[in-house]
Design a protein around this motif. Structure first.
Motif, short mmCIF file in Angstrom:
data_model
loop_
_atom_site.label_atom_id
_atom_site.label_comp_id
_atom_site.label_asym_id
_atom_site.label_seq_id
_atom_site.Cartn_x
_atom_site.Cartn_y
_atom_site.Cartn_z
N LEU A 149 0.77 -1.14 -0.56
CA LEU A 149 -0.05 -0.30 -0.07
C LEU A 149 0.90 1.17 -0.03
CD1 LEU A 149 -3.01 0.27 -0.22
CD2 LEU A 149 -2.94 0.07 2.19
N CYS B 94 -12.11 3.19 1.31
CA CYS B 94 -12.71 4.48 2.33
C CYS B 94 -13.36 3.22 3.22
CB CYS B 94 -13.76 4.22 1.53
SG CYS B 94 -13.29 6.06 0.55
N CYS B 199 0.15 14.45 5.26
CA CYS B 199 -1.32 14.11 4.56
C CYS B 199 -0.62 14.07 3.17
CB CYS B 199 -3.06 14.22 4.11
SG CYS B 199 -3.13 14.92 5.70
N HIS B 203 -1.05 12.12 0.00
CA HIS B 203 -2.35 12.01 -1.37
C HIS B 203 -1.93 13.35 -2.19
CE1 HIS B 203 -5.37 9.74 0.42
NE2 HIS B 203 -4.21 9.54 1.50
N VAL B 217 -2.53 3.75 -6.38
CA VAL B 217 -2.06 3.44 -5.38
C VAL B 217 -2.69 4.38 -4.34
CG1 VAL B 217 0.57 2.86 -3.67
CG2 VAL B 217 -0.12 2.55 -6.51
N PHE B 242 -13.93 9.13 9.11
CA PHE B 242 -12.84 8.60 9.08
C PHE B 242 -11.21 8.66 9.18
CE2 PHE B 242 -9.61 7.80 5.57
CZ PHE B 242 -9.69 6.72 5.05
N LEU B 249 -2.14 6.70 7.11
CA LEU B 249 -1.98 5.67 7.05
C LEU B 249 -1.16 4.30 7.58
CD1 LEU B 249 -3.27 3.20 4.89
CD2 LEU B 249 -1.30 3.26 4.22
N VAL B 263 -8.37 19.03 9.13
CA VAL B 263 -8.15 18.63 7.39
C VAL B 263 -9.86 17.82 6.75
CG1 VAL B 263 -8.09 16.05 8.24
CG2 VAL B 263 -6.63 17.35 6.67
#
Lengths: 247, 284
Positions: A149, B94, B199, B203, B217, B242, B249, B263
């Motif tokens: 990942l 998600c 992040c 991202h 990915v 979430f 991660l 955020v």
């Protein structure tokens, strides 16, 4: 640490010493020349003496592949060795002996060599408890995401920050996981003598993304997951980038 | 982010924020499919969340094959069902850990709660309709027909995973366990700081995520390849839930509730696809 068996260290030291003697000082930061002949400071030994003539590393010595790693990642590692955020008795003096221009040039030269490529395989169905399982499924009960990942499908790496695991040897991958894992002190007891705590010798992962993962892996898991990535091999066939890699 | 872009975003933020807040309330009837789930009970102290069955327990017969096909689709939606997916997302983006992780709207906590009656529209919604909602909004795509092979496989996967969960009893860990709104409200500028520190590495500065070849990915958080306006993740509180539990991660539950709200507001203050017009959806 990979040098605990004394032999590889002695071997590399005399190998590097003889190569260093041959080396002529490189001209103003020519990356290729540094790889082959070392830096201006003789302590910056020729990289290829350990990282291989093709830059693909040498498993037996625990010397990693540098060919095709992202330029920014290589430059960051050299800076981290220099600053002591990543400890290693062989690499630290070398990183310290490179000046800024040399480090930048050699990072660029290695990044320009071929990147590791792994054949896109069919959908894999790993067995729970195997190295493949950790690599492709993780261990979310311990907050360990699947390695792929972050390190990309088949471990080929993602962007500048997430290095490839494919193309590296099991010896090297294990050594890095142990360098992050460290180990707590153990008191003397039924199980044996007291053992002092070993602090992590690699402390350079951005936002602590990697350290907690290594810290929560068992010794058996470290061996299994390292063998998995080392076993992926490398292909020379050109890859079809339009092809999806399945999870 | 370039300085010009930064300045531009700064200028646009108040405007976008107003839009993001408007999305907190349903804008049209079609949004009903993505209305917020009722709050799940807290996990009793010292008790573990429900443990879904292990992969090795999938039987080796036609039913097992359907379950495995469902799991493959759940993880590789974009690649295996491209005709229904209009962005670069997969269900697993998600619903973490193949839809198994608590507080990531796990499938084991969902399946037994349907069909569910909604007072709001006086309608009974089925599990299949709920998934169709995620296709339309989260995946910015076209919902597969209720009797399609894709939804049959995804249903089988969820059914298998919920084996042992009592029917109709809300499980701790369902949904995203949204943190309560922060006392002083949320702040998009503060959210931007959290984003840049925690992040952007994955991202991207531009929120577009990162791909290796054709494969996404790190999934996009905004822009043309992300979820659309009607998606549940477009509600700031749901995104905050979430994020608090699952991001960064592998380091979930390290951000404060305030940081998660800030955020989430920052992410949802950006451009993204509007709902695909019914009937006019096209595959890129």
């Amino acid at each position: 640490m990979f040098i605990s068996p004394a032999r590889p260290l002695a071997l590399t030291l005399c190998l590097s010493a003889s190569l260093a003697a041959l080396s002529v000082p490189a001209r103003a930061a020519d990356g290729e020349a540094i790889i082959q002949k070392g830096g201006a400071n003789p302590a910056a030994m020729p990289c290829m003496s350990c990282h291989g003539a093709d830059g693909k590393g040498m498993a037996a010595g625990g010397f990693p592949r540098l060919a095709g790693l992202p330029e920014a990642y290589i430059a960051k590692q050299l800076a981290d060795f220099k600053a002591g955020r990543r400890e290693n008795p062989l690499m630290q003096p070398i990183a310290q002996a490179l000046d800024a221009a040399e480090a930048a040039a050699v990072a660029m030269a290695y990044a320009a060599l071929p990147k590791v490529q792994v054949k896109a395989g069919p959908l894999e169905r790993p067995k729970e408890g195997s190295g493949a399982w950790l690599a492709l499924r993780g261990a979310w009960d311990r907050n360990i995401p699947e390695c792929t990942l972050c390190h990309g499908p088949a471990g080929v790496g993602v962007g500048d920050a997430f290095p490839p695991l494919a193309g590296q040897s099991a010896e090297y991958i294990e050594a890095q996981l142990r360098a992050w894992r460290a180990s707590p002190a153990r008191l003397a007891g039924k199980k044996g003598k007291a053992v002092a705590a070993v602090p992590p010798t690699r402390r350079n992962d951005p936002n602590g993304l990697m350290q907690h993962i290594a810290a929560d892996l068992s010794e058996a898991e470290i061996k299994a997951v390292s063998a998995y990535f080392a076993g992926l091999g490398e292909t020379t066939e050109p890859l079809d980038a339009s092809q999806h890699r399945l999870r | 982010m370039t300085t010009t872009l930064r300045r531009l975003t700064a200028a646009l933020l108040p405007l976008l924020a107003a839009h993001a807040m408007a999305a907190d309330s349903p804008r049209n009837a079609r949004l009903d499919d993505q209305t917020q789930l009722p709050k799940a009970p807290a996990r009793p102290a010292g008790k573990a969340y429900f443990q879904p069955p292990a992969e090795a327990d999938i039987p080796n017969n036609a039913y097992g094959d359907l379950v495995r096909r469902g799991q493959d689709l759940f993880m590789n939606t974009r690649a295996l069902a491209p005709e229904y997916v209009g962005n670069e997302m997969n269900c697993v983006n998600c619903h973490i850990d193949r839809g198994r992780k608590a507080n990531s709207a796990p499938l084991w906590a969902a399946y037994t709660m349907y069909p569910a009656f909604r007072k709001k529209n006086n309608k009974v919604n089925t599990f299949v309709e709920r998934m169709q909602g995620c296709f339309q909004f989260s995946m910015n795509g076209k919902a597969p027909a209720a009797d399609s092979e894709v939804l049959a496989a995804l249903t089988a996967y969820a059914y298998w995973m919920s084996g042992g969960v009592p029917i109709g009893k809300v499980q701790p860990g369902r949904g995203f366990d949204e943190p309560p709104p922060p006392r002083g409200g949320y702040d998009i500028a503060r959210g931007q700081q959290v984003y840049e520190k925690q992040c952007a590495l994955c991202h991207g500065d531009d929120g577009a995520g990162r791909k290796v070849g054709a494969t996404s990915v790190f999934p996009p958080l905004w822009g043309k390849d992300s979820y659309n306006w009607g998606a549940g993740m477009h509600r700031i509180n749901t995104a905050a839930g979430f994020i608090q539990h699952n991001m960064p991660l592998g380091r979930g539950e390290t951000l404060s509730d305030q940081e998660a709200w800030d955020v989430a507001a920052y992410i949802n203050a950006h451009e993204r696809p509007q709902d695909p017009p019914p009937g006019q959806w096209r595959h890129r």
